[in-house]
Design a protein around this motif. Sequence first.
Motif, mmCIF file in Angstrom:
data_model
loop_
_atom_site.group_PDB
_atom_site.id
_atom_site.type_symbol
_atom_site.label_atom_id
_atom_site.label_comp_id
_atom_site.label_asym_id
_atom_site.label_seq_id
_atom_site.Cartn_x
_atom_site.Cartn_y
_atom_site.Cartn_z
ATOM 1 N N ALA A 156 -4.631 53.663 25.744
ATOM 2 C CA ALA A 156 -3.988 52.907 26.824
ATOM 3 C C ALA A 156 -2.473 52.840 26.622
ATOM 4 C CB ALA A 156 -4.574 51.507 26.905
ATOM 5 N N SER A 157 -2.023 52.731 25.366
ATOM 6 C CA SER A 157 -0.584 52.679 25.074
ATOM 7 C C SER A 157 0.094 54.000 25.391
ATOM 8 C CB SER A 157 -0.360 52.349 23.598
ATOM 9 O OG SER A 157 -0.922 51.111 23.286
ATOM 10 N N SER A 158 -0.639 55.107 25.232
ATOM 11 C CA SER A 158 -0.042 56.419 25.505
ATOM 12 C C SER A 158 0.167 56.650 26.994
ATOM 13 C CB SER A 158 -0.922 57.526 24.924
ATOM 14 O OG SER A 158 -2.124 57.631 25.666
ATOM 15 N N GLY A 159 -0.386 55.783 27.837
ATOM 16 C CA GLY A 159 -0.219 55.922 29.270
ATOM 17 C C GLY A 159 0.829 55.002 29.867
ATOM 18 N N LEU A 160 1.509 54.226 29.042
ATOM 19 C CA LEU A 160 2.540 53.306 29.532
ATOM 20 C C LEU A 160 3.930 53.840 29.196
ATOM 21 C CD1 LEU A 160 1.010 49.844 28.623
ATOM 22 C CD2 LEU A 160 1.262 50.843 30.879
ATOM 23 N N VAL A 161 4.713 54.098 30.218
ATOM 24 C CA VAL A 161 6.043 54.687 30.031
ATOM 25 C C VAL A 161 6.935 53.778 29.194
ATOM 26 C CG1 VAL A 161 8.096 55.506 31.238
ATOM 27 C CG2 VAL A 161 5.844 55.936 32.193
ATOM 28 N N SER A 162 6.861 52.476 29.432
ATOM 29 C CA SER A 162 7.737 51.550 28.711
ATOM 30 C C SER A 162 7.479 51.591 27.205
ATOM 31 C CB SER A 162 7.535 50.125 29.228
ATOM 32 O OG SER A 162 6.182 49.743 29.093
ATOM 33 N N LEU A 163 6.214 51.691 26.797
ATOM 34 C CA LEU A 163 5.893 51.753 25.361
ATOM 35 C C LEU A 163 6.315 53.090 24.754
ATOM 36 C CD1 LEU A 163 2.408 50.005 25.165
ATOM 37 C CD2 LEU A 163 4.607 49.128 24.432
ATOM 38 N N ILE A 164 6.177 54.161 25.523
ATOM 39 C CA ILE A 164 6.585 55.477 25.022
ATOM 40 C C ILE A 164 8.101 55.518 24.820
ATOM 41 C CG2 ILE A 164 6.685 57.932 25.595
ATOM 42 C CD1 ILE A 164 4.024 57.499 27.109
ATOM 43 N N LEU A 165 8.849 54.968 25.781
ATOM 44 C CA LEU A 165 10.309 54.926 25.648
ATOM 45 C C LEU A 165 10.739 54.013 24.507
ATOM 46 C CD1 LEU A 165 11.343 54.792 29.404
ATOM 47 C CD2 LEU A 165 11.660 56.698 27.825
ATOM 48 N N ALA A 166 9.991 52.928 24.300
ATOM 49 C CA ALA A 166 10.325 52.003 23.214
ATOM 50 C C ALA A 166 10.156 52.653 21.854
ATOM 51 C CB ALA A 166 9.446 50.749 23.303
ATOM 52 N N ARG A 167 9.305 53.662 21.763
ATOM 53 C CA ARG A 167 9.112 54.381 20.508
ATOM 54 C C ARG A 167 10.196 55.431 20.274
ATOM 55 N NH1 ARG A 167 6.108 53.398 16.414
ATOM 56 N NH2 ARG A 167 5.535 55.553 16.171
ATOM 57 N N GLY A 168 11.102 55.599 21.244
ATOM 58 C CA GLY A 168 12.218 56.521 21.052
ATOM 59 C C GLY A 168 11.975 57.914 21.586
ATOM 60 N N HIS A 169 10.929 58.118 22.394
ATOM 61 C CA HIS A 169 10.660 59.438 22.946
ATOM 62 C C HIS A 169 11.519 59.680 24.184
ATOM 63 C CE1 HIS A 169 7.227 60.254 20.331
ATOM 64 N NE2 HIS A 169 6.880 58.993 20.519
ATOM 65 N N VAL A 198 9.555 65.087 31.671
ATOM 66 C CA VAL A 198 8.099 65.126 31.848
ATOM 67 C C VAL A 198 7.795 64.575 33.242
ATOM 68 C CG1 VAL A 198 5.886 64.300 30.964
ATOM 69 C CG2 VAL A 198 7.734 64.825 29.374
ATOM 70 N N PRO A 199 7.016 65.312 34.041
ATOM 71 C CA PRO A 199 6.822 64.891 35.433
ATOM 72 C C PRO A 199 6.048 63.586 35.601
ATOM 73 C CG PRO A 199 5.517 66.852 34.929
ATOM 74 C CD PRO A 199 6.393 66.594 33.756
ATOM 75 N N GLU A 200 5.106 63.312 34.732
ATOM 76 C CA GLU A 200 4.270 62.129 34.921
ATOM 77 C C GLU A 200 3.638 61.725 33.597
ATOM 78 O OE1 GLU A 200 0.547 60.805 37.817
ATOM 79 O OE2 GLU A 200 1.268 62.855 37.831
ATOM 80 N N ILE A 201 3.421 60.420 33.432
ATOM 81 C CA ILE A 201 2.711 59.886 32.262
ATOM 82 C C ILE A 201 1.505 59.110 32.776
ATOM 83 C CG2 ILE A 201 2.855 58.307 30.292
ATOM 84 C CD1 ILE A 201 4.507 60.763 29.833
ATOM 85 N N PRO A 202 0.308 59.361 32.328
ATOM 86 C CA PRO A 202 -0.120 60.407 31.396
ATOM 87 C C PRO A 202 -0.076 61.792 32.050
ATOM 88 C CG PRO A 202 -2.020 59.172 32.158
ATOM 89 C CD PRO A 202 -0.810 58.500 32.736
ATOM 90 N N LEU A 203 0.268 62.775 31.260
ATOM 91 C CA LEU A 203 0.382 64.149 31.743
ATOM 92 C C LEU A 203 -0.983 64.822 31.605
ATOM 93 C CD1 LEU A 203 2.262 66.402 32.741
ATOM 94 C CD2 LEU A 203 2.687 66.962 30.353
ATOM 95 N N VAL A 204 -1.573 65.198 32.753
ATOM 96 C CA VAL A 204 -2.904 65.816 32.765
ATOM 97 C C VAL A 204 -2.740 67.277 33.137
ATOM 98 C CG1 VAL A 204 -5.216 65.728 33.754
ATOM 99 C CG2 VAL A 204 -3.902 63.631 33.492
#
Length: 184
Positions: free
Chosen positions: A127-140, A145-151
């Motif tokens: 679930a965390s891998s699908g939230l843009v805010s958490l991904i950006l907070a990790r420094g990525h 990337v066109p969309e999160i989650p990327l399918v």
Amino acid sequence: MSSRLVNVYSCFEGLSIDRIVLPDVFLSPIRIDILKFVHQNMSKNKRQPYAVSSNAGTNSSARSWGTGRAVSRVPRVPGSGTHRSGQGAITNMCRGGRIFGPTTVWRKWHHKINKNQRRQALMTAIASSGLVSLILARGHNIKEVPEIPLVLESSIEVHSKSKTGKKILEKLGAYSEILDKKKK
């Protein structure tokens, strides 16, 4: 609960070719406390037992002098004519003595983790891998990337070469992020 649709992207064009319903696991509650607990205890399961020798620090014929000599009742090395004689030995506060509470190989090294807690931690991670805010907070850096989650389409499973994987990631704008993480 409303179902959220996500785009399915083509491997080589990088264009959206279909839309699917986002799996429920991406909408599960995020329990960071459980995730930390499970990760911490699973990391303990990689340890190897270690211990000091069972008789380390006690290989001395030292005996206490008893009371009445105005010195502590620490075991002392016998003899005379050498610096070592009369020095304290064996106990943990003496030089060359054993450690306090010697480590043992029968300590509880591995920790069992409940199956439901493991599942909850896995659902939190997904679930965390699908939230843009958490991904950006990790420094990525996911600007390209066109969309999160990327399918991606299922035909990606056919490819086994790193070269084709690199082309696919470049087409989708995710390769620069991998290079950035590799440099650090």
